[in-house]
Design a protein around this motif. Structure first.
Motif, PDB file in Angstrom:
ATOM      1  N   PHE A 101      16.134  19.055  62.262  1.00 50.82           N
ATOM      2  CA  PHE A 101      15.797  20.449  62.018  1.00 50.82           C
ATOM      3  C   PHE A 101      14.740  20.918  63.013  1.00 50.82           C
ATOM      4  CE2 PHE A 101      16.768  18.398  57.958  1.00 50.82           C
ATOM      5  CZ  PHE A 101      17.820  19.180  57.508  1.00 50.82           C
ATOM      6  N   GLU A 102      14.865  22.163  63.406  1.00 50.23           N
ATOM      7  CA  GLU A 102      13.805  22.819  64.159  1.00 50.23           C
ATOM      8  C   GLU A 102      12.957  23.585  63.149  1.00 50.23           C
ATOM      9  OE1 GLU A 102      15.417  25.032  67.503  1.00 50.23           O
ATOM     10  OE2 GLU A 102      17.075  23.591  67.616  1.00 50.23           O
ATOM     11  N   LEU A 103      11.673  23.320  63.147  1.00 46.68           N
ATOM     12  CA  LEU A 103      10.776  23.935  62.187  1.00 46.68           C
ATOM     13  C   LEU A 103      10.298  25.281  62.717  1.00 46.68           C
ATOM     14  CD1 LEU A 103       8.636  20.791  61.277  1.00 46.68           C
ATOM     15  CD2 LEU A 103      10.757  21.591  60.220  1.00 46.68           C
ATOM     16  N   LEU A 104      10.455  26.307  61.904  1.00 43.62           N
ATOM     17  CA  LEU A 104      10.052  27.658  62.272  1.00 43.62           C
ATOM     18  C   LEU A 104       9.005  28.134  61.276  1.00 43.62           C
ATOM     19  CD1 LEU A 104      13.644  29.140  62.817  1.00 43.62           C
ATOM     20  CD2 LEU A 104      12.168  28.055  64.529  1.00 43.62           C
ATOM     21  N   GLU A 105       7.808  28.386  61.750  1.00 44.37           N
ATOM     22  CA  GLU A 105       6.765  28.901  60.868  1.00 44.37           C
ATOM     23  C   GLU A 105       7.033  30.370  60.587  1.00 44.37           C
ATOM     24  OE1 GLU A 105       2.800  26.321  61.482  1.00 44.37           O
ATOM     25  OE2 GLU A 105       3.302  27.581  63.208  1.00 44.37           O
ATOM     26  N   THR A 106       7.271  30.686  59.313  1.00 43.15           N
ATOM     27  CA  THR A 106       7.652  32.050  58.928  1.00 43.15           C
ATOM     28  C   THR A 106       6.782  32.554  57.789  1.00 43.15           C
ATOM     29  OG1 THR A 106       9.441  31.020  57.621  1.00 43.15           O
ATOM     30  CG2 THR A 106      10.033  31.963  59.761  1.00 43.15           C
ATOM     31  N   PRO A 107       5.468  32.660  57.991  1.00 40.07           N
ATOM     32  CA  PRO A 107       4.584  33.120  56.923  1.00 40.07           C
ATOM     33  C   PRO A 107       4.768  34.601  56.621  1.00 40.07           C
ATOM     34  CG  PRO A 107       3.382  32.972  58.981  1.00 40.07           C
ATOM     35  CD  PRO A 107       4.749  32.375  59.241  1.00 40.07           C
ATOM     36  N   GLY A 108       4.235  35.000  55.491  1.00 42.32           N
ATOM     37  CA  GLY A 108       4.308  36.398  55.077  1.00 42.32           C
ATOM     38  C   GLY A 108       4.601  36.495  53.595  1.00 42.32           C
ATOM     39  N   HIS A 109       5.661  35.829  53.156  1.00 43.89           N
ATOM     40  CA  HIS A 109       5.906  35.723  51.714  1.00 43.89           C
ATOM     41  C   HIS A 109       4.819  34.855  51.098  1.00 43.89           C
ATOM     42  CE1 HIS A 109       7.904  35.278  47.885  1.00 43.89           C
ATOM     43  NE2 HIS A 109       7.939  33.960  48.038  1.00 43.89           N
ATOM     44  N   SER A 110       4.485  33.797  51.797  1.00 42.43           N
ATOM     45  CA  SER A 110       3.349  32.945  51.454  1.00 42.43           C
ATOM     46  C   SER A 110       2.785  32.401  52.766  1.00 42.43           C
ATOM     47  CB  SER A 110       3.779  31.805  50.523  1.00 42.43           C
ATOM     48  OG  SER A 110       4.627  30.894  51.200  1.00 42.43           O
ATOM     49  N   PRO A 111       1.541  31.935  52.765  1.00 43.44           N
ATOM     50  CA  PRO A 111       0.897  31.542  54.034  1.00 43.44           C
ATOM     51  C   PRO A 111       1.589  30.402  54.761  1.00 43.44           C
ATOM     52  CG  PRO A 111      -0.730  31.827  52.294  1.00 43.44           C
ATOM     53  CD  PRO A 111       0.613  31.877  51.628  1.00 43.44           C
ATOM     54  N   GLY A 112       2.214  29.489  53.990  1.00 42.60           N
ATOM     55  CA  GLY A 112       2.826  28.322  54.609  1.00 42.60           C
ATOM     56  C   GLY A 112       4.335  28.316  54.569  1.00 42.60           C
ATOM     57  N   SER A 113       4.935  29.478  54.448  1.00 40.80           N
ATOM     58  CA  SER A 113       6.407  29.528  54.438  1.00 40.80           C
ATOM     59  C   SER A 113       6.957  28.979  55.749  1.00 40.80           C
ATOM     60  CB  SER A 113       6.889  30.965  54.242  1.00 40.80           C
ATOM     61  OG  SER A 113       6.673  31.409  52.924  1.00 40.80           O
ATOM     62  N   ILE A 114       7.951  28.134  55.629  1.00 43.41           N
ATOM     63  CA  ILE A 114       8.547  27.520  56.818  1.00 43.41           C
ATOM     64  C   ILE A 114      10.067  27.535  56.653  1.00 43.41           C
ATOM     65  CG2 ILE A 114       8.447  25.156  55.891  1.00 43.41           C
ATOM     66  CD1 ILE A 114       7.624  24.293  58.770  1.00 43.41           C
ATOM     67  N   SER A 115      10.763  27.803  57.745  1.00 41.67           N
ATOM     68  CA  SER A 115      12.224  27.799  57.739  1.00 41.67           C
ATOM     69  C   SER A 115      12.712  26.604  58.542  1.00 41.67           C
ATOM     70  CB  SER A 115      12.768  29.102  58.337  1.00 41.67           C
ATOM     71  OG  SER A 115      12.375  30.217  57.558  1.00 41.67           O
ATOM     72  N   TYR A 116      13.820  26.035  58.113  1.00 45.05           N
ATOM     73  CA  TYR A 116      14.385  24.846  58.748  1.00 45.05           C
ATOM     74  C   TYR A 116      15.717  25.228  59.388  1.00 45.05           C
ATOM     75  CZ  TYR A 116      11.099  22.392  55.650  1.00 45.05           C
ATOM     76  OH  TYR A 116       9.980  21.964  54.972  1.00 45.05           O
TER      77      TYR A 116
END
Length: 210
Positions: free
Chosen positions: A123-138
């Protein structure tokens, strides 16, 4: 590889199982109904290798204890939400459901946008905060799929009125991290049906004019 969606709990939070032909799997966001989820994995004959969390709100973590009791696998979470796993005030369970959700584990903390390989899964980890501070997409490039948690939905976006939420940050995450993926990328969200990046670019009313 194939993915399966299992809506769990009163909020119908989507847990996902991504399995490989060799019988191994990874579990995304096991949010509730742990007994049911464990039985399903057993019935399919899967061997879990890890639990991957998009974020640590209570409805995404409630079945962790049941899964790791059966299979003592590592749990991955962004470092900013490590403490949320065991703190009902941070993960929201103290406010929303009147009971304390606590995941009893020592998680593997994700810190950077990097590549995560677990068995035959990459997986490529994508930091996607906003909904919560540590939201991450895979993002799984091999099957052109992104597990986005509560960041982007079919026709909608994640809420930002919870502690740590930030609308401007969420919109920036969507535009800078998700909408740059190939348009055919399948988006597997924390609630509701799957969609694609292209569909959301064309039809999602929340993404126009930002």
């Amino acid at each position: 590889m194939k993915w399966e969606r299992i809506p769990l709990g009163p909020l119908q939070t989507n847990a996902y199982i991504l399995s490989h032909l060799d019988g191994t799997c990874v579990v995304f966001d096991p949010g509730s109904e742990g007994g049911r989820l464990v039985r399903y994995i057993e019935e399919q004959g899967y061997q879990p290798l890890a639990i991957l969390l998009t974020h640590a709100h209570f409805d995404h973590i409630g079945a962790i204890n049941d899964v790791i009791k059966k299979w003592p696998v590592p749990v991955y979470i962004h470092e900013q939400e490590r403490e949320w796993l065991s703190d009902p005030l941070l993960n929201g369970s103290a406010y929303f459901i009147g009971e304390q959700v606590k995941a009893v584990c020592t998680p593997h903390c994700l810190r950077d946008e990097a590549t995560l390989t677990i068995g035959n899964f990459t997986f490529e980890l994508l930091e996607t905060p906003g909904h919560s501070p540590g939201s991450i997409s895979y993002y799984c490039r091999e099957i052109e799929t992104v597990f986005s948690g509560d960041v982007l939905f079919a026709g909608s976006i994640g809420r930002t009125d919870l502690p740590g939420g930030n609308y401007e940050q969420l919109m920036q995450s969507i535009h800078d991290r998700l909408l740059v993926l190939p348009e055919e990328t399948v988006v597997l969200s924390g609630h509701g049906p799957e969609t694609t990046i292209g569909t959301e670019m064309d039809t999602n009313p929340f993404l126009h004019g930002f």
